[in-house]
Design an enzyme around this catalytic site. Structure first.
Site, PDB file in Angstrom:
ATOM      1  N   ASP A   1       0.871  -1.168   0.000  1.00  0.00           N
ATOM      2  CA  ASP A   1       0.000   0.000   0.000  1.00  0.00           C
ATOM      3  C   ASP A   1       0.916   1.230   0.000  1.00  0.00           C
ATOM      4  O   ASP A   1       2.012   1.186   0.568  1.00  0.00           O
ATOM      5  CB  ASP A   1      -0.881  -0.024   1.244  1.00  0.00           C
TER       6      ASP A   1
ATOM      7  N   ASP B   1      -1.718  -0.978   6.026  1.00  0.00           N
ATOM      8  CA  ASP B   1      -1.873  -0.411   7.370  1.00  0.00           C
ATOM      9  C   ASP B   1      -2.856  -1.186   8.240  1.00  0.00           C
ATOM     10  O   ASP B   1      -3.093  -0.821   9.380  1.00  0.00           O
ATOM     11  CB  ASP B   1      -2.274   1.062   7.301  1.00  0.00           C
TER      12      ASP B   1
ATOM     13  N   ASP C   1      -6.845  -1.992   4.213  1.00  0.00           N
ATOM     14  CA  ASP C   1      -6.190  -3.019   3.400  1.00  0.00           C
ATOM     15  C   ASP C   1      -6.553  -4.430   3.841  1.00  0.00           C
ATOM     16  O   ASP C   1      -5.979  -5.403   3.339  1.00  0.00           O
ATOM     17  CB  ASP C   1      -4.668  -2.856   3.478  1.00  0.00           C
TER      18      ASP C   1
END
Length: 645
Positions: free
Chosen positions: A343, A539, A543
């Protein structure tokens, strides 16, 4: 998350040798071992007699008490449980000792049991050492708290009785009782038990504090924000317990193989004894003796100890460095990854905008530019958004200016000073833009930066560019992964332009932009079909679907319990170097386990061949065989040592 006491679970699943090491041996077997050892020494000192053989028998019963109990007891219990014959290694040693006595070799039988029992205790110690390294966190669980009562006094209470909303006093040097938020006071707190960070963190009013961390020199009052069983530390303990019961694939296969291997040895021994006089011309005594040696040296003790102690040591090493794995299987899988998806925001980047550039038209003098920056700071002080925070962090005013600012939809911030109107806003809010400003805007936009214009009486005189800059460790980690032949991917909800700009700075292989959170999981599936084993770093909140879909989901925790819930592993700080460290440990673990497997099997084959060549007696066979087990154990314990960068 379901909270349960994992210590009460059946730990048979993670027995490293198929021996039931979770038996509570207590002090009795150790006392009996030393009684048996004393009997063995006395027997060696007295002349041959019936008393000598009786002392050897006492030696076998004393030193081998737990070997015999576990050999027959576990075999009977596992056979009933599995509904098929399920012998363990201990029964091989017990039968070999009985066989040695049967042919009158009481010394060999006693020596076999003494050495095997000593190695077994050492094996228990070695595995216990790695478990203790992991579970030393348990000792840090606080038990008492200073509760603030309504009359202003304090009372010492059990931590388990605390409720959300209770107010507590924490004195200097205290262990913080539970999770909460600071109401009054200022201090520094050692949070190494939570995130592996050795440098204490400064904390003041409004900051979160975590149970089991250590308060520094300051004192403060706090409000409890979580039930005891929901604290971050409680979740870490649960995670640690999970890690000890989740075996790697290799360890699981070895454990499944053990009863089949032992059964095969038990079948082969009588065949060896009966066939050897005809095949090798041995006497029946020698044939039986060789059968007992074969029973001993063919035992898979070292093989059974090849994987689990090493895996526990690796998990322990990582836990001390702020990397928590939910089990050995995830750690061993990390060595096999072919692609890593990151991410962007908060993982590869710092997660907040930072001013990278500012520019004023050439016609603006140095004095005017300083004046304009003072005005910009004065205007942004009235705003409450991340871009304002970035500007205020970047610029220190030379003069404090008091202004009345209006936030107008479609225009941005507007103020009037000495009859002159100043405006800060998005580029599309302005029409009177000079060529140099437009040119710089195009350059900054291509670099993925967010731009705000600053105008005087509707004419744009300056601009500020900001972006969520890359994490300082990200580039090195990306480079490390690529050096290992691992494909790196950045997944972001930002525009393709912004994503590519960050990707260029990091040297990442692939950037996928404009991704909605719900689409990240399908991207992971695409990567899996193309590359194979895929890890995902995020995180731990938006996600979550992608972390679950990936073969290994790794959450950038920074101390969040949500991350622990959804991921297979957690980096307790947002420090990407912990990920490359974990990959190095996983790679070393894989190497050590295979070293152990190959070494243990080579020793067994060598001893078996020497036995059939007539060059191996029982005492030497026992020494070499048990020595190989000890070598394997200490090879695994090397993983407790910190890795070199």
């Amino acid at each position: 998350m379901t909270h349960s006491n994992h210590n009460d679970h059946d730990h048979h699943d993670h027995d490293h040798a198929g021996h039931d090491h979770e038996h509570n041996h207590g002090k009795m077997p150790i006392v009996l071992f030393f009684i048996g050892l004393a009997a063995f020494i006395v027997a060696l000192l007295i002349p041959d007699s019936i008393w000598k053989n009786i002392l050897f028998i006492v030696t076998m019963i004393g030193t081998g008490y737990h070997i015999i109990i576990e050999g027959f007891g576990d075999t009977i219990r596992n056979t009933r449980k599995n509904r098929k014959f399920s012998p363990n290694i201990h029964i091989l040693m017990t039968l070999a000792a009985i066989g040695a006595c049967f042919i009158g070799d009481f010394f060999e039988g006693a020596l076999l049991i003494v050495i095997f029992a000593a190695a077994h205790f050492l094996e228990d110690y070695a595995e216990g050492r790695s478990k203790r390294e992991i579970t030393n966190l348990m000792k840090m669980n606080p038990t008492e708290a200073r509760l603030l009562k309504e009359d202003g006094s304090y009372e010492s209470v059990e931590v388990s009785t605390l409720k959300i909303g209770d107010r507590l006093q924490v004195l200097n040097g205290d262990q913080i009782p539970t999770d909460g938020v600071i109401l009054t006071g200022y201090t520094s707190i050692d949070e190494s038990a939570i995130n592996g960070e050795s440098i204490p963190r400064e904390k003041t009013i409004g900051d979160d504090v975590f149970g089991s961390t250590i308060n520094g020199t300051g004192s403060f009052t706090m409000e409890v924000t979580k039930d005891t069983q929901d604290t971050l530390f409680a979740k870490i303990l649960e995670l640690v317990n999970q890690s000890q019961s989740n075996l790697s694939k290799t360890a699981s296969k070895i454990k499944q193989l053990e009863p089949k291997y032992v059964t095969a040895v038990l079948i082969l021994v009588p065949i060896v004894i009966v066939a050897s006089p005809f095949l090798f011309g041995w006497t029946w005594y020698e044939s039986f003796y060789r059968g007992m040696v074969f029973l001993t040296v063919a035992s898979p003790c070292a093989l059974a100890a090849s994987a689990v102690p090493a895996t526990l040591s690796a998990i322990s090493n990582l836990a001390k460095h702020g990397v928590l794995f939910k089990g050995g299987s995830y750690l061993s899988n990390l060595n096999d990854i072919k692609a890593v998806a990151f991410d962007k925001t908060g993982t590869l980047t710092q997660g907040k905008p930072t001013v990278t550039d500012f520019f004023f038209e050439e016609s603006v003098s140095i004095n005017d530019s300083e004046r304009y920056l003072d005005i910009i700071v004065a205007m942004e002080k009235t705003a409450n958004h991340p871009l304002a925070a970035a500007i205020l962090n970047k610029f220190t005013p030379t003069e404090i200016i008091e202004v009345d600012v209006e936030n107008i939809i479609g225009r941005g911030l507007v103020t009037i000073i000495d009859g002159v109107e100043y405006q800060i806003g998005k580029p599309e809010s302005f029409t009177n833009v000079g060529a140099s400003i437009a040119e710089h805007n195009e350059t900054y936009a291509h670099e993925g930066k967010t731009v705000v214009y600053f105008s005087r009486d509707n004419h744009v005189v300056g601009m500020i560019a900001m972006m969520d800059v890359p994490n300082e460790n990200a580039k090195g980690v990306i480079k490390y992964l690529q050096s290992r032949g691992i494909h790196t991917v950045m997944i972001t909800g930002d525009s393709e332009v912004t994503g590519q700009a960050v990707g260029r700075q990091l040297g990442i292989n692939q950037v996928i932009g404009n991704v909605l959170p719900e689409n990240k999981a399908s991207i992971i599936q695409d990567l899996q079909s193309k590359y194979g084993v895929v890890a995902m770093l995020g995180d731990g909140v938006n996600d979550a679907p992608a972390l679950v879909t990936a073969d290994i989901g790794i959450a950038m925790g920074d101390g969040t319990d949500i991350a622990i819930d959804v991921a297979d592993a957690v980096l307790m700080q947002n420090d990407l170097t912990k990920f490359s460290y974990a990959h190095k440990v996983s790679h070393k673990l894989n190497n050590i386990v295979w070293q152990n497997i190959i070494f243990s099997m080579v020793v067994v084959v060598m001893l078996v061949i020497m036995n059939f060549m007539g060059n191996m007696d029982l005492p030497l066979g026992v020494l070499v065989h048990e020595g190989s087990t000890i070598v394997v154990l200490f090879n695994g314990l090397r993983l407790l040592l910190p890795m070199k960068n």
